[in-house]
Design a protein around this motif. Structure first.
Motif, short mmCIF file in Angstrom:
data_model
loop_
_atom_site.label_atom_id
_atom_site.label_comp_id
_atom_site.label_asym_id
_atom_site.label_seq_id
_atom_site.Cartn_x
_atom_site.Cartn_y
_atom_site.Cartn_z
N CYS A 87 -0.30 -79.43 -16.70
CA CYS A 87 -1.13 -79.10 -17.97
C CYS A 87 -0.86 -77.63 -18.14
O CYS A 87 -0.11 -76.94 -17.61
N LEU A 106 -5.67 -75.06 -16.54
CA LEU A 106 -5.75 -75.36 -15.21
C LEU A 106 -6.68 -73.95 -14.57
O LEU A 106 -7.28 -74.07 -13.59
N ASN A 142 -1.85 -73.87 -19.03
CA ASN A 142 -2.46 -72.89 -18.13
C ASN A 142 -3.95 -72.54 -18.37
O ASN A 142 -4.70 -72.29 -17.32
N VAL A 191 -5.61 -82.78 -11.52
CA VAL A 191 -4.63 -82.28 -12.53
C VAL A 191 -3.23 -82.59 -12.08
O VAL A 191 -3.02 -83.08 -10.77
N TRP A 192 -2.10 -82.79 -13.00
CA TRP A 192 -1.00 -83.17 -12.67
C TRP A 192 -0.73 -84.49 -12.20
O TRP A 192 0.16 -84.70 -11.22
N ILE A 230 -4.06 -80.99 -7.04
CA ILE A 230 -2.93 -80.72 -7.87
C ILE A 230 -2.08 -81.50 -7.51
O ILE A 230 -1.49 -81.51 -6.08
#
Length: 220
Positions: free
Chosen positions: A23, A28, A25, A109-110, A17
């Motif tokens: 992103c 995720l 929920n 992600v992110w 992350i």
């Protein structure tokens, strides 16, 4: 958001992350459900903690007065990795950590959105790890990964596929795309394969002779 399942198997992809745009929920949660190891960069730990996500590793350069010990109690047990090398981004340091542990793959992600320089760097730096780590970057609109020289995958009709060269890529041939390529070249800044699409339900084949080619599975 619930904590991820604790499954200790270093042959499964880890989840990293970063600290770009969040992103949704649902995405995720899906990734957390199947990740044996969750690594969070120091710049994102406060945001992650607010979502009640259990973290396995907190990694970064810990600059600007950041105190990793503040998260030990709430995230116990957690491994804290101080990586002060200013010649690499914290995301690259997370990749290096996984390689050292012999973990073969990472979902990220992110890592897009917010600052454009961070987004561009995070996407293009995938090529540096071609031979040591399989990296897939996810956000709400895209799934992004580096293609091998020969790639095949089943897609439904009208799936948006973008081919983005890092530098110049030669000898590209595709099958089952609306706009096919036949032994052609793409070059960043001059010609890319953005916003192509799958012609019919079935296997898409993409091959290239040389260069680094990103595939983006896109959702409008």
């Amino acid at each position: 958001m619930s904590s991820h399942h604790i499954v200790r198997d270093d042959q499964e992809p880890a989840l990293i992350i970063a600290n770009g745009a969040a992103c949704n929920n649902e995405l995720l949660g899906q990734l957390l459900e199947w990740q044996p190891l969750v690594i969070v960069l120091d710049s994102a730990i406060e945001r992650v903690s607010e979502l009640n996500i259990k973290v396995d590793v907190l990694l970064g350069d810990f600059d600007r007065g950041f105190n990793p010990e503040a998260f030990v109690a709430s995230q116990y047990p957690i491994e804290i990795i101080h990586a002060p090398d200013q010649n690499k981004t914290d995301l690259e340091k997370a990749y290096d950590y996984l390689i050292q542990r012999k973990i073969p793959a990472a979902n990220v992600v992110w890592a897009t959105g917010r600052r454009a320089d961070h987004t561009i760097t995070n996407l293009t730096n995938i090529v540096r790890y071609r031979n040591s780590l399989k990296i897939v970057i996810h956000d709400d609109h895209s799934k992004i990964f580096l293609l091998p020289t020969h790639f095949q995958k089943w897609y439904p009709k009208e799936t948006i596929i973008s081919l983005i060269p890092i530098g110049q890529v030669n000898g590209i041939t595709t099958q089952n795309l609306v706009y096919p390529l036949h032994d052609e070249s793409l070059m960043m800044g001059y010609r890319t394969g953005s916003s192509n699409a799958v012609a019919e339900d079935g296997i898409v084949t993409i091959s290239h002779a040389e260069g680094d080619l990103l595939l983006m599975e896109c959702i409008d």
